[in-house]
Scaffold this motif. Structure first.
Motif, PDB file in Angstrom:
ATOM      1  N   SER A  54       0.827  -1.200   0.000  1.00 57.54           N
ATOM      2  CA  SER A  54       0.000   0.000   0.000  1.00 57.54           C
ATOM      3  C   SER A  54       0.865   1.255   0.000  1.00 57.54           C
ATOM      4  N   SER A  55       1.897   1.275   0.834  1.00 56.99           N
ATOM      5  CA  SER A  55       2.780   2.445   0.903  1.00 56.99           C
ATOM      6  C   SER A  55       3.523   2.645  -0.414  1.00 56.99           C
ATOM      7  N   TRP A  56       3.958   1.534  -1.012  1.00 52.17           N
ATOM      8  CA  TRP A  56       4.700   1.631  -2.280  1.00 52.17           C
ATOM      9  C   TRP A  56       3.815   2.173  -3.401  1.00 52.17           C
ATOM     10  N   ILE A  57       2.591   1.643  -3.506  1.00 52.04           N
ATOM     11  CA  ILE A  57       1.696   2.092  -4.581  1.00 52.04           C
ATOM     12  C   ILE A  57       1.286   3.541  -4.364  1.00 52.04           C
ATOM     13  N   GLN A  58       0.993   3.918  -3.112  1.00 53.96           N
ATOM     14  CA  GLN A  58       0.612   5.286  -2.832  1.00 53.96           C
ATOM     15  C   GLN A  58       1.777   6.247  -3.057  1.00 53.96           C
ATOM     16  N   GLY A  59       3.014   5.725  -2.970  1.00 55.77           N
ATOM     17  CA  GLY A  59       4.178   6.537  -3.315  1.00 55.77           C
ATOM     18  C   GLY A  59       4.283   6.774  -4.815  1.00 55.77           C
ATOM     19  N   LEU A  60       3.732   5.830  -5.594  1.00 53.34           N
ATOM     20  CA  LEU A  60       3.751   5.987  -7.053  1.00 53.34           C
ATOM     21  C   LEU A  60       2.714   7.000  -7.521  1.00 53.34           C
ATOM     22  N   THR A  61       1.525   6.947  -6.930  1.00 53.43           N
ATOM     23  CA  THR A  61       0.430   7.817  -7.355  1.00 53.43           C
ATOM     24  C   THR A  61      -0.565   8.009  -6.226  1.00 53.43           C
ATOM     25  N   ASP A  62      -1.183   9.188  -6.198  1.00 51.93           N
ATOM     26  CA  ASP A  62      -2.262   9.431  -5.251  1.00 51.93           C
ATOM     27  C   ASP A  62      -3.611   9.474  -5.955  1.00 51.93           C
ATOM     28  N   SER A  63      -3.634   9.061  -7.230  1.00 51.27           N
ATOM     29  CA  SER A  63      -4.860   9.066  -8.021  1.00 51.27           C
ATOM     30  C   SER A  63      -5.529   7.694  -7.990  1.00 51.27           C
ATOM     31  N   PRO A  64      -6.786   7.615  -7.549  1.00 47.82           N
ATOM     32  CA  PRO A  64      -7.500   6.331  -7.580  1.00 47.82           C
ATOM     33  C   PRO A  64      -7.608   5.749  -8.983  1.00 47.82           C
ATOM     34  N   THR A  65      -7.773   6.619  -9.983  1.00 47.59           N
ATOM     35  CA  THR A  65      -7.900   6.152 -11.369  1.00 47.59           C
ATOM     36  C   THR A  65      -6.618   5.483 -11.827  1.00 47.59           C
ATOM     37  N   ILE A  66      -5.482   6.119 -11.528  1.00 47.20           N
ATOM     38  CA  ILE A  66      -4.191   5.525 -11.921  1.00 47.20           C
ATOM     39  C   ILE A  66      -3.986   4.194 -11.207  1.00 47.20           C
ATOM     40  N   PHE A  67      -4.384   4.141  -9.933  1.00 49.22           N
ATOM     41  CA  PHE A  67      -4.257   2.882  -9.189  1.00 49.22           C
ATOM     42  C   PHE A  67      -5.061   1.771  -9.851  1.00 49.22           C
ATOM     43  N   ILE A  68      -6.325   2.065 -10.204  1.00 51.68           N
ATOM     44  CA  ILE A  68      -7.151   1.034 -10.858  1.00 51.68           C
ATOM     45  C   ILE A  68      -6.529   0.607 -12.180  1.00 51.68           C
ATOM     46  N   LEU A  69      -5.999   1.558 -12.937  1.00 50.25           N
ATOM     47  CA  LEU A  69      -5.361   1.215 -14.223  1.00 50.25           C
ATOM     48  C   LEU A  69      -4.149   0.305 -14.006  1.00 50.25           C
ATOM     49  N   ILE A  70      -3.374   0.586 -12.947  1.00 47.62           N
ATOM     50  CA  ILE A  70      -2.218  -0.271 -12.628  1.00 47.62           C
ATOM     51  C   ILE A  70      -2.690  -1.688 -12.295  1.00 47.62           C
ATOM     52  N   VAL A  71      -3.746  -1.783 -11.466  1.00 50.86           N
ATOM     53  CA  VAL A  71      -4.278  -3.096 -11.077  1.00 50.86           C
ATOM     54  C   VAL A  71      -4.833  -3.828 -12.298  1.00 50.86           C
ATOM     55  N   MET A  72      -5.559  -3.109 -13.168  1.00 52.74           N
ATOM     56  CA  MET A  72      -6.120  -3.744 -14.363  1.00 52.74           C
ATOM     57  C   MET A  72      -5.019  -4.270 -15.277  1.00 52.74           C
ATOM     58  N   ALA A  73      -3.944  -3.506 -15.410  1.00 54.90           N
ATOM     59  CA  ALA A  73      -2.810  -3.967 -16.233  1.00 54.90           C
ATOM     60  C   ALA A  73      -2.163  -5.203 -15.610  1.00 54.90           C
ATOM     61  N   LEU A  74      -2.022  -5.198 -14.277  1.00 53.05           N
ATOM     62  CA  LEU A  74      -1.467  -6.357 -13.573  1.00 53.05           C
ATOM     63  C   LEU A  74      -2.333  -7.589 -13.797  1.00 53.05           C
ATOM     64  N   LEU A  75      -3.654  -7.416 -13.638  1.00 54.40           N
ATOM     65  CA  LEU A  75      -4.566  -8.553 -13.786  1.00 54.40           C
ATOM     66  C   LEU A  75      -4.637  -9.042 -15.226  1.00 54.40           C
ATOM     67  N   LEU A  76      -4.440  -8.141 -16.176  1.00 52.29           N
ATOM     68  CA  LEU A  76      -4.400  -8.540 -17.586  1.00 52.29           C
ATOM     69  C   LEU A  76      -3.298  -9.563 -17.815  1.00 52.29           C
ATOM     70  N   VAL A  77      -2.129  -9.311 -17.210  1.00 54.18           N
ATOM     71  CA  VAL A  77      -0.997 -10.234 -17.341  1.00 54.18           C
ATOM     72  C   VAL A  77      -1.233 -11.492 -16.509  1.00 54.18           C
ATOM     73  N   VAL A  78      -1.690 -11.308 -15.260  1.00 58.83           N
ATOM     74  CA  VAL A  78      -1.932 -12.441 -14.366  1.00 58.83           C
ATOM     75  C   VAL A  78      -2.951 -13.396 -14.968  1.00 58.83           C
ATOM     76  N   GLY A  79      -4.032 -12.845 -15.552  1.00 58.70           N
ATOM     77  CA  GLY A  79      -5.079 -13.676 -16.124  1.00 58.70           C
ATOM     78  C   GLY A  79      -4.625 -14.536 -17.276  1.00 58.70           C
ATOM     79  N   MET A  80      -3.547 -14.125 -17.934  1.00 63.37           N
ATOM     80  CA  MET A  80      -3.021 -14.905 -19.056  1.00 63.37           C
ATOM     81  C   MET A  80      -2.256 -16.135 -18.600  1.00 63.37           C
ATOM     82  N   PHE A  81      -1.790 -16.119 -17.352  1.00 62.11           N
ATOM     83  CA  PHE A  81      -0.868 -17.185 -16.930  1.00 62.11           C
ATOM     84  C   PHE A  81      -1.320 -17.955 -15.688  1.00 62.11           C
ATOM     85  N   ILE A  82      -2.219 -17.386 -14.882  1.00 66.41           N
ATOM     86  CA  ILE A  82      -2.593 -18.024 -13.621  1.00 66.41           C
ATOM     87  C   ILE A  82      -4.092 -18.278 -13.611  1.00 66.41           C
ATOM     88  N   GLU A  83      -4.493 -19.444 -13.150  1.00 64.20           N
ATOM     89  CA  GLU A  83      -5.903 -19.802 -13.037  1.00 64.20           C
ATOM     90  C   GLU A  83      -6.598 -18.790 -12.145  1.00 64.20           C
TER      91      GLU A  83
END
Length: 426
Positions: A302-331
């Motif tokens: 939480s501290s690391w991500i909040q250090g990257l951005t204080d924007s909720p929109t940017i946070f969701i975009l980061i999570v969506m990009a992460l899940l895009l990759v995760v969904g390709m490789f992990i059940e």
């Protein structure tokens, strides 16, 4: 300790070990490195699965298996066929509508794909190429994790704790599920028109529609009773799942009269196998979550991500990009169990609506069920139809891209997700 767990999990997963056991062994390695009492592991595992809401998953799976064994799917296909009428690519529309209705019964994408595929692929192959037929059915089956009831949403709510309700998540999926259904049908029409696929055989006939509606009405009432009861607070998701099983038994024995006592062991075995896989993932991952908590990983993340951005929109975009990759490789179930306890609290710290975040999280990983290289639905359809994976992937891309378009639509206009749950008091 956490680094040991992560590295050992990656190595074991790459070696092809089932994800549940990879989670268990990597958690054990972390406890050994951390010089912690190994009795923690069985205690955490037992505590994780000794959970009343978790019973909803095997019960909904059993209800779906019983509905298929009872010949209910054929009634849904006949009803959908009467409803669609004479249009280009009509059989594809039938598959999508039947998939939408089955989604409101089974709650499981893989089970829906297997049932729809074995029923409709032989007929669709007479009119369309195999890759397109299987891509349509896989897309229709994927509605099972979006339209309530949804086993994926139950798992998410369980891992997120008290911050989000199962009923609220169910309602969050209704409008996007309808958008997906209509979009799939529009896409099927466009492809059918461009490839000059034949018109469906039956024209619209109000008498036939009325007759098929009467035949299908008991089936159509099931999601209304089960999901409606959960949303209204008449019973919990687990009690609703038990009611769904009883309803399926009554339907099979007394309405369609196609369910036999000899079908029950097979249906229960299939439901138990699938539920056991989910249960094993949750049990083994509970130790991993405990170790991460001891190492303060959620707080540091939480501290690391909040250090990257204080924007909720940017946070969701980061999570969506992460899940895009995760969904390709992990059940997907493994992804819920590993990532929800880490990311859901961070989303709350940004002030993001937990229902919106939960739905976007689930939807992204649901799309991953159709995304290579580890797209569960792709492998199910290959097994059912015998079509080559490369052929199926080429035909599935338009439907995958449309699902990502709807995900972006929900992210841009959150009211699509939150309006209905808010109106119902969630």
């Amino acid at each position: 300790m956490s680094l040991t767990i992560i590295l050992s999990f990656i190595v074991l997963a790459l070696l092809g070990m089932p994800l549940a056991f990879a989670l268990g062994l990597s958690s054990l390695a972390g406890l050994l490195i951390g010089d912690m009492n190994l009795a923690i592991m069985p205690q955490r595992m037992m505590h994780a699965i000794d959970n009343f809401p978790l019973m909803a998953i095997p019960l909904f799976m059993l209800a779906g298996e019983l509905m298929v064994a009872a010949g209910i799917l054929q009634r849904l296909v006949d009803f959908s066929n009467a409803l669609i009428g004479r249009v280009h690519g009509g059989l594809a529309h039938v598959a999508i509508v039947a998939g939408m209705i089955l989604a409101a019964v089974s709650g499981a994408a893989a089970a829906s794909a297997s049932a729809l595929g074995s029923t409709l692929v032989p007929s669709m192959r007479k009119q369309y190429d195999s890759g397109y037929s299987c891509a349509v059915i896989a897309s229709a089956a994927n509605l099972g994790a979006i339209i309530p009831p949804s086993n994926a949403m139950i798992v998410y709510a369980l891992m997120a704790g008290s911050t989000v309700s199962v009923g609220g998540l169910f309602m969050a999926g209704v409008v996007p599920g309808l958008i997906l259904t209509l979009g799939f049908m529009a896409l099927a029409s466009l492809i059918a028109w461009r490839r000059r696929y034949p018109l469906s055989e039956h024209s619209l006939d109000m008498k036939q529609i009325a007759g098929q509606t009467v035949r299908a009405l008991p089936i159509l009432l099931m999601p209304v009773i089960v999901v409606g009861g959960i949303v209204a607070g008449a019973f919990t998701a687990t009690e609703g799942a038990a009611i769904a099983v009883v309803y399926a038994l009554v339907m099979g024995f007394f309405v369609t009269r196609e369910l036999r006592l000899s079908d029950l062991p097979k249906a229960m075995f299939h439901a138990a196998i699938t539920a056991a896989m989910v249960g094993a993932l949750i049990a083994f991952a509970s130790t991993l979550t405990f170790a991460f908590t001891i190492d303060l990983v959620p707080m540091r993340l939480s501290s690391w991500i909040q250090g990257l951005t204080d924007s909720p929109t940017i946070f969701i975009l980061i999570v969506m990009a992460l899940l895009l990759v995760v969904g390709m490789f992990i059940e997907s179930n493994a992804a819920y169990i590993m990532l929800v306890p880490l990311l859901a609290p961070v989303a709350l710290s940004y002030g993001i609506d937990p229902l919106l975040f939960g739905f976007l999280f689930v939807f992204n990983l649901v799309i991953g069920m159709m995304t290579p290289p580890v797209g569960v639905l792709l492998f199910v359809m290959c097994g059912v139809s015998g079509v080559r994976l490369q052929t199926l992937i080429r035909s599935a891309w338009p439907f995958i891209l449309f699902q990502y378009f709807v995900l972006g639509l929900c992210l841009t206009f959150p009211q699509i997700v939150t309006a209905l749950p808010t109106a119902l008091g969630y």
